[in-house]
Design a protein around this motif. Structure first.
Motif, PDB file in Angstrom:
ATOM      1  N   ASP A   1      53.395  50.218  33.075  1.00  0.00           N
ATOM      2  CA  ASP A   1      52.027  49.911  32.661  1.00  0.00           C
ATOM      3  C   ASP A   1      51.513  48.689  33.417  1.00  0.00           C
ATOM      4  N   TRP A   2      50.330  48.830  33.986  1.00  0.00           N
ATOM      5  CA  TRP A   2      49.711  47.710  34.687  1.00  0.00           C
ATOM      6  C   TRP A   2      48.248  48.030  34.947  1.00  0.00           C
ATOM      7  N   LEU A   3      47.478  47.012  35.273  1.00  0.00           N
ATOM      8  CA  LEU A   3      46.054  47.185  35.545  1.00  0.00           C
ATOM      9  C   LEU A   3      45.683  46.334  36.749  1.00  0.00           C
ATOM     10  N   ASN A   4      45.214  46.991  37.804  1.00  0.00           N
ATOM     11  CA  ASN A   4      44.813  46.311  39.030  1.00  0.00           C
ATOM     12  C   ASN A   4      43.413  45.729  38.846  1.00  0.00           C
ATOM     13  N   LEU A   5      43.252  44.439  39.124  1.00  0.00           N
ATOM     14  CA  LEU A   5      41.963  43.770  38.959  1.00  0.00           C
ATOM     15  C   LEU A   5      41.276  43.497  40.297  1.00  0.00           C
ATOM     16  N   ASN A   6      41.740  44.131  41.362  1.00  0.00           N
ATOM     17  CA  ASN A   6      41.030  44.013  42.627  1.00  0.00           C
ATOM     18  C   ASN A   6      39.671  44.682  42.533  1.00  0.00           C
ATOM     19  N   GLY A   7      38.765  44.284  43.427  1.00  0.00           N
ATOM     20  CA  GLY A   7      37.419  44.833  43.420  1.00  0.00           C
ATOM     21  C   GLY A   7      36.391  43.731  43.296  1.00  0.00           C
TER      22      GLY A   7
END
Length: 614
Positions: A36-42
């Motif tokens: 489980d993870w969430l990429n905050l790029n952008g």
């Protein structure tokens, strides 16, 4: 896992968690993976704070004036900003929604790298501070599943002071071998949920002689009472062994995973085989509390006289200087594929590894080096850390040691790393005086040896060798005439090798003590077929007049080192052009400059130090 070889399944364990247009969407920590993870790029809100007065102007409490694309630095084209002036401070702001499914777990906010001095707030509360532009750090957000949180980041990047900046220019523009600066976030930002008691990143030490891996596995967070750590080792045919050990008796948890001889397979250049390791933190009922995946390569690095052995055999290290710059991303690769491509370009030219020069490379580069069988020397970004003169590029300080140890800890378990180089081209200018450089050099050497007993350490590459017991000795020699170069390097046979000694008024180095020796920078042949008469172009020595003259010079310089039976390797400058420094095997945009067959043929014959290997 992508359609890549050889195998290592940890990258598959992380499920994509990002929007479809997220830049650099791949999992950023492939040697310690949770699902489980969430990429905050952008897109993030962004504002430049040229006077570093944003705190007084309450920038942390309001919307910011522009937008930037993370993880690219504001100096880069890919960020959407492209401001290459000195940015003494920058601010970021983004509101995020934490997934409801993470209920009951602590949420960690990870920054893979931010240059240089960072403060992070979550909903107005300070949650992290970190100094250092090369290494990751983490903020604990607590149990915030389902909540909307506003993150604010301030990154300060002072022009002066004892900060290790690598090859970032200390002037407005690029010059010589100094390049466009990087400020602020330049690697992936991401979220990860963990239970209150959870696994930390393991240190994996291969033991080829014993046919085993030794794992040091931190357990952190809440109580460890009744908990145990389990580790399962597998290869491409299935499970090999499983070990379990209590986590509540000793401060550190160490397991040994032994491999039957019939299933031992070494990690090598020709066969970079990787074993998979599944880690679990379990309670007394064997219920899984936390789990993660990693991998390891079974290989040894040791010294035998003047040779450095890989798995007990001399392997001449045909290294290339790789500075890891990109025209559109600066220090940040535009894509994961670009990292793979640089390794493939190097191998296509006949190199088998690289000095990762003046930059702590993003960890996915090392992941691909592990997979593809590519030797790496880990290095810190501190070029020109000198002592004794005002105006030196970088002044060393204690912060060098703390930041370097973070890099060693991050990359300890990568089999592709075969040596450490804490400092590069330091200089000692004051005759008969001890300066801070002596303390920093010895401190970084001892700290590296204390953190890692499994690899050789080079105290400083070129110039100021200040530690007599350094494992490896080297020099930098950019003589362009092969005959003169050969004469300069010939003294190694009598234990009087070429050194960057500096002279009586510049006591840069202690004497050579018989260590394995290599010329860790040479060549740098200046060649750009597209350069016009007025183009800003730089390289070493006189530019060859013809392409044939380049080949003759390259072949002659390489032959001097390959034919020396006491030389364990070399490092040619460099893989690609970098801005105005136009001495790469490839152009800055990675297009070919030369006949690669000819470049490769000059390097791939058997080296003298390899010929007597039984």
């Amino acid at each position: 896992m992508p359609d890549e070889a050889p195998r290592a399944t940890t990258d598959d364990a992380a499920q994509p968690s990002h929007s479809g247009d997220c830049p650099r969407p791949e999992y950023p920590r492939p040697q310690f993976v949770r699902p489980d993870w969430l990429n905050l790029n952008g897109p993030w809100q962004f504002e430049i704070d040229r006077g570093d007065t944003g705190l007084e102007r309450r920038l942390a409490e309001r919307d910011l004036g522009s937008e930037i694309t993370v993880p690219f630095c504001p100096e880069s084209e890919l960020s959407g900003i492209g401001d290459v002036d000195f940015l003494h401070a920058v601010w970021y702001r983004r509101t995020i929604q934490v997934p409801d499914s993470w209920a009951g777990r602590t949420v960690l906010l990870h920054f893979q790298a931010v240059d240089y001095d960072t403060t992070v707030w979550a909903d107005g509360v300070e949650v992290a501070r970190h100094r250092g532009g090369w290494t990751p750090f983490t903020a604990d957000l607590g149990q915030v599943a389902g909540q909307e949180i506003t993150l604010v980041v301030r990154a300060r990047d002072p022009k002066d002071g004892p900060l290790p900046r690598g090859k970032q220019s200390d002037r407005y523009g690029n010059y010589s071998c100094l390049y466009t600066r990087t400020t602020g976030i330049w690697q992936t930002v991401w979220l990860e949920p963990v239970p209150q008691s959870h696994l930390g990143r393991p240190r994996i030490t291969p033991d080829l002689a014993g046919g085993a891996f030794h794992l040091d596995v931190p357990v952190t967070g809440g109580s460890r009472r009744g908990l145990a750590v389990k580790a399962r080792l597998s290869d491409d045919t299935g499970e090999i062994t499983t070990e379990r050990i209590r986590a509540d008796l000793d401060f550190g948890v160490r397991l040994t995973l032994r491999i039957p001889e019939s299933r031992q397979r070494t990690w090598s250049l020709d066969d970079p085989f990787l074993y998979d390791i599944a880690l679990e933190l379990v309670d007394e009922d064997d219920t899984i509390v936390d789990a993660a995946a990693t991998y390891a390569g079974l290989r040894s690095v040791t010294i035998d006289g003047k040779a450095i052995l890989l798995n007990g055999h001399p392997v001449f290290q045909r290294l290339v200087l790789d500075q890891g710059y990109y025209p559109d991303g600066i220090l940040t690769a535009p894509s994961d594929a670009a990292l793979v491509a640089d390794i493939e370009l190097s191998k296509a030219a006949g190199f088998n590894g690289a000095r990762l020069h003046q930059k702590v490379f993003e960890e996915r580069f090392l992941y691909h080096a592990d997979r593809l069988g590519y030797l790496c020397w880990g290095e810190f970004g501190d070029w020109g850390a000198n002592a004794g003169r005002e105006g030196d590029n970088q002044q060393p300080g204690a912060t060098y040691i703390t930041q370097w140890l973070e890099a060693v800890e991050r990359d300890y378990s990568h089999p592709s790393i075969v040596g450490w180089c804490p400092l590069n081209e330091t200089r000692q200018w004051l005759h008969d005086k001890v300066t801070v450089l002596d303390d920093v050099t010895r401190g970084m050497f001892l700290a590296t040896k204390g953190a890692d007993q499994s690899r050789p350490v080079l105290d400083a590459s070129g110039y100021s060798h200040r530690v007599r017991e350094t494992d490896v000795y080297d020099s930098h020699n950019y003589e362009q005439d092969p005959a003169k170069f050969g004469k300069a390097m010939a003294g190694l046979a009598e234990d009087q090798p070429y050194t960057n000694a500096g002279g009586a008024d510049r006591p840069w180095s202690i004497s050579y003590a018989g260590q394995p020796y290599f010329c860790s920078e040479f060549g740098g042949i200046w060649w750009n077929p597209d350069a016009g008469p007025d183009e800003d172009s730089w390289g070493y020595g006189e530019r060859p007049r013809t392409l044939e003259e380049f080949y003759s010079r390259f072949e002659g310089l390489v032959a001097v080192l390959l034919d020396d039976p006491n030389m364990f390797g070399y490092c040619y400058t460099q893989l690609t052009d970098v801005y105005q420094e136009q001495n790469g095997v490839y152009l800055f945009d990675r297009r070919e400059k030369f006949d690669l067959e000819r470049i490769r043929a000059a390097q791939t014959r058997t080296a003298a130090i390899e010929k007597d290997d039984g």
